[in-house]
Structures are given as C-alpha cells and as structure tokens.
Design an enzyme around this catalytic site. Sequence first.
Site, PDB file in Angstrom:
ATOM      1  N   ASP A  30     -13.196  45.154 -53.858  1.00 47.79           N
ATOM      2  CA  ASP A  30     -12.941  46.596 -53.867  1.00 47.79           C
ATOM      3  C   ASP A  30     -14.059  47.306 -54.634  1.00 47.79           C
ATOM      4  O   ASP A  30     -14.513  46.836 -55.671  1.00 47.79           O
ATOM      5  CB  ASP A  30     -11.575  46.878 -54.515  1.00 47.79           C
ATOM      6  CG  ASP A  30     -11.081  48.281 -54.231  1.00 47.79           C
ATOM      7  OD1 ASP A  30     -10.090  48.415 -53.484  1.00 47.79           O
ATOM      8  OD2 ASP A  30     -11.683  49.251 -54.745  1.00 47.79           O
ATOM      9  N   ASN A  86      -0.418  49.333 -49.463  1.00 47.12           N
ATOM     10  CA  ASN A  86       0.043  50.717 -49.487  1.00 47.12           C
ATOM     11  C   ASN A  86       0.139  51.218 -48.051  1.00 47.12           C
ATOM     12  O   ASN A  86      -0.781  51.023 -47.257  1.00 47.12           O
ATOM     13  CB  ASN A  86      -0.930  51.591 -50.282  1.00 47.12           C
ATOM     14  CG  ASN A  86      -0.965  51.208 -51.753  1.00 47.12           C
ATOM     15  OD1 ASN A  86       0.061  50.913 -52.347  1.00 47.12           O
ATOM     16  ND2 ASN A  86      -2.160  51.203 -52.331  1.00 47.12           N
ATOM     17  N   GLN A  93      -1.880  55.450 -49.633  1.00 47.57           N
ATOM     18  CA  GLN A  93      -2.869  54.841 -48.731  1.00 47.57           C
ATOM     19  C   GLN A  93      -4.013  55.820 -48.519  1.00 47.57           C
ATOM     20  O   GLN A  93      -3.780  56.978 -48.138  1.00 47.57           O
ATOM     21  CB  GLN A  93      -2.233  54.469 -47.382  1.00 47.57           C
ATOM     22  CG  GLN A  93      -3.221  53.720 -46.481  1.00 47.57           C
ATOM     23  CD  GLN A  93      -2.611  53.222 -45.171  1.00 47.57           C
ATOM     24  OE1 GLN A  93      -1.437  53.451 -44.888  1.00 47.57           O
ATOM     25  NE2 GLN A  93      -3.423  52.553 -44.367  1.00 47.57           N
ATOM     26  N   SER A  94      -5.227  55.374 -48.800  1.00 54.41           N
ATOM     27  CA  SER A  94      -6.377  56.280 -48.678  1.00 54.41           C
ATOM     28  C   SER A  94      -7.327  55.859 -47.567  1.00 54.41           C
ATOM     29  O   SER A  94      -8.100  56.676 -47.078  1.00 54.41           O
ATOM     30  CB  SER A  94      -7.126  56.376 -50.005  1.00 54.41           C
ATOM     31  OG  SER A  94      -7.589  55.105 -50.412  1.00 54.41           O
ATOM     32  N   VAL A  95      -7.290  54.581 -47.185  1.00 50.57           N
ATOM     33  CA  VAL A  95      -8.102  54.114 -46.054  1.00 50.57           C
ATOM     34  C   VAL A  95      -7.141  53.654 -44.969  1.00 50.57           C
ATOM     35  O   VAL A  95      -6.336  52.736 -45.185  1.00 50.57           O
ATOM     36  CB  VAL A  95      -9.043  52.969 -46.468  1.00 50.57           C
ATOM     37  CG1 VAL A  95      -9.820  52.454 -45.254  1.00 50.57           C
ATOM     38  CG2 VAL A  95     -10.009  53.426 -47.560  1.00 50.57           C
ATOM     39  N   HIS A  99      -4.979  47.086 -45.009  1.00 50.51           N
ATOM     40  CA  HIS A  99      -5.636  46.182 -45.951  1.00 50.51           C
ATOM     41  C   HIS A  99      -4.647  45.691 -46.991  1.00 50.51           C
ATOM     42  O   HIS A  99      -3.765  46.421 -47.431  1.00 50.51           O
ATOM     43  CB  HIS A  99      -6.826  46.869 -46.640  1.00 50.51           C
ATOM     44  CG  HIS A  99      -6.508  48.215 -47.215  1.00 50.51           C
ATOM     45  ND1 HIS A  99      -6.426  49.352 -46.442  1.00 50.51           N
ATOM     46  CD2 HIS A  99      -6.223  48.598 -48.481  1.00 50.51           C
ATOM     47  CE1 HIS A  99      -6.114  50.380 -47.201  1.00 50.51           C
ATOM     48  NE2 HIS A  99      -5.975  49.949 -48.454  1.00 50.51           N
ATOM     49  N   HIS A 101      -4.379  44.366 -50.792  1.00 48.67           N
ATOM     50  CA  HIS A 101      -5.066  44.267 -52.083  1.00 48.67           C
ATOM     51  C   HIS A 101      -4.647  42.946 -52.728  1.00 48.67           C
ATOM     52  O   HIS A 101      -3.441  42.648 -52.811  1.00 48.67           O
ATOM     53  CB  HIS A 101      -4.625  45.375 -53.033  1.00 48.67           C
ATOM     54  CG  HIS A 101      -4.963  46.774 -52.610  1.00 48.67           C
ATOM     55  ND1 HIS A 101      -5.994  47.502 -53.146  1.00 48.67           N
ATOM     56  CD2 HIS A 101      -4.368  47.600 -51.705  1.00 48.67           C
ATOM     57  CE1 HIS A 101      -6.021  48.713 -52.607  1.00 48.67           C
ATOM     58  NE2 HIS A 101      -5.043  48.805 -51.730  1.00 48.67           N
TER      59      HIS A 101
HETATM   60  P1  5GP Z   1      -5.557  52.269 -50.498  1.00 48.80           P
HETATM   61  O1  5GP Z   1      -5.544  53.385 -51.509  1.00 48.80           O
HETATM   62  O2  5GP Z   1      -5.759  52.802 -49.105  1.00 48.80           O
HETATM   63  O3  5GP Z   1      -4.409  51.308 -50.606  1.00 48.80           O
HETATM   64  O4  5GP Z   1      -6.813  51.386 -50.873  1.00 48.80           O
HETATM   65  C1  5GP Z   1      -8.100  51.660 -50.449  1.00 48.80           C
HETATM   66  C2  5GP Z   1      -9.022  50.869 -51.344  1.00 48.80           C
HETATM   67  O5  5GP Z   1     -10.284  50.803 -50.710  1.00 48.80           O
HETATM   68  C3  5GP Z   1      -9.235  51.513 -52.708  1.00 48.80           C
HETATM   69  O6  5GP Z   1      -8.887  50.574 -53.708  1.00 48.80           O
HETATM   70  C4  5GP Z   1     -10.725  51.847 -52.720  1.00 48.80           C
HETATM   71  O7  5GP Z   1     -11.328  51.637 -53.976  1.00 48.80           O
HETATM   72  C5  5GP Z   1     -11.286  50.912 -51.669  1.00 48.80           C
HETATM   73  N1  5GP Z   1     -12.438  51.411 -50.952  1.00 48.80           N
HETATM   74  C6  5GP Z   1     -12.568  52.634 -50.361  1.00 48.80           C
HETATM   75  N2  5GP Z   1     -13.764  52.738 -49.752  1.00 48.80           N
HETATM   76  C7  5GP Z   1     -14.394  51.553 -49.956  1.00 48.80           C
HETATM   77  C8  5GP Z   1     -15.679  51.049 -49.564  1.00 48.80           C
HETATM   78  O8  5GP Z   1     -16.474  51.713 -48.900  1.00 48.80           O
HETATM   79  N3  5GP Z   1     -15.985  49.786 -49.960  1.00 48.80           N
HETATM   80  C9  5GP Z   1     -15.119  49.026 -50.691  1.00 48.80           C
HETATM   81  N4  5GP Z   1     -15.543  47.796 -51.020  1.00 48.80           N
HETATM   82  N5  5GP Z   1     -13.914  49.455 -51.077  1.00 48.80           N
HETATM   83  C10 5GP Z   1     -13.561  50.711 -50.712  1.00 48.80           C
END
Ligand code: 5GP
Length: 113
Positions: A30, A86, A93-95, A99, A101
């Site tokens: 991450d 998430n 969830q941001s991406v 995925h 973690h």
């Molecule tokens: P979410 O909030 O969707 O559960 O987790 C998304 C995760 O993706 C976050 O922990 C964030 O730091 C990670 N992340 C977002 N963009 C990138 C990227 O371009 N490269 C990597 N390695 N991690 C990313």
Amino acid sequence: MSECIFCRIVQGMAPARVIYRDEEITAFHDINPQAPVHILIIPNRHITSVACIEPGDANTLGRLFLVARQLAEQENITDGYRIVVNSGRMAGQSVYHLHMHLLGGRRLSWPPG
Ligand code: 5GP
Ligand code: ZN
C-alpha cells in the site's frame, strides 16, 4: 488506458511495489501503509466491489485468502494479522477495484474505527 489505478498497476502501466503476481491475482505494498506490513491483494480482472461479486468469481476470491496466508508467512506476521475488505462509501472504500488489505506487524485494536 484504464481509468482504474489498480487495473493500471496490474497492466504494469502504473508503478507499484509488487510482491506477488500470477494469472489472476496481484499483490503490492500500500502506498500509505497503516501498519508495518500493509499489502493490497487484488484480482487482476476488474471487479468493482464486494457488492458486484458473482458466483463465477468464487474461485478467484477464495484464492485471495490463500495468497494472503502465503504473504503473511513470507512477511513474518503469523503471530497476528488482519484482512480487511472495505465495501462502499460508508465503509471508506476509496478505490473501486476490489482489494483485500493484509495488515500486520503491530498490535491491531478492535473494533476498527
Ligand atoms: P480502500 O480505502 O479503498 O479500502 O483502500 C484503498 C487503498 O489503496 C488505500 O489504503 C490507499 O493507500 C491505497 N492506494 C490508493 N492508490 C494507490 C496507488 O496508486 N498505489 C498503491 N500502492 N496504493 C494505493
Ligand atoms: Zn480496476
């Protein structure tokens, strides 16, 4: 080019510290780690969220856990780790490419925030 940052990582079009890759799964560190070990494990095929999974995804989804176990052993965090997925806006969830973690290397509190 894909709009999705994780699809771009799978395709090798965006940089990432990839630590595992096979025909259906990729894992990478991450970019903003929340623990000493913070790895993201993703299906290579774009699946938006748990809200979008289908019966045909079951094998790939199961294999995410097997890769997580293998990486937990490799990263020496078998004394305790957490797997988080998430799903949706209210869960943070941001991406929007599914995925997992894998977090470890420190004591993890419960309940999560
Ligand atoms: P979410 O909030 O969707 O559960 O987790 C998304 C995760 O993706 C976050 O922990 C964030 O730091 C990670 N992340 C977002 N963009 C990138 C990227 O371009 N490269 C990597 N390695 N991690 C990313
Ligand atoms: Zn994607």
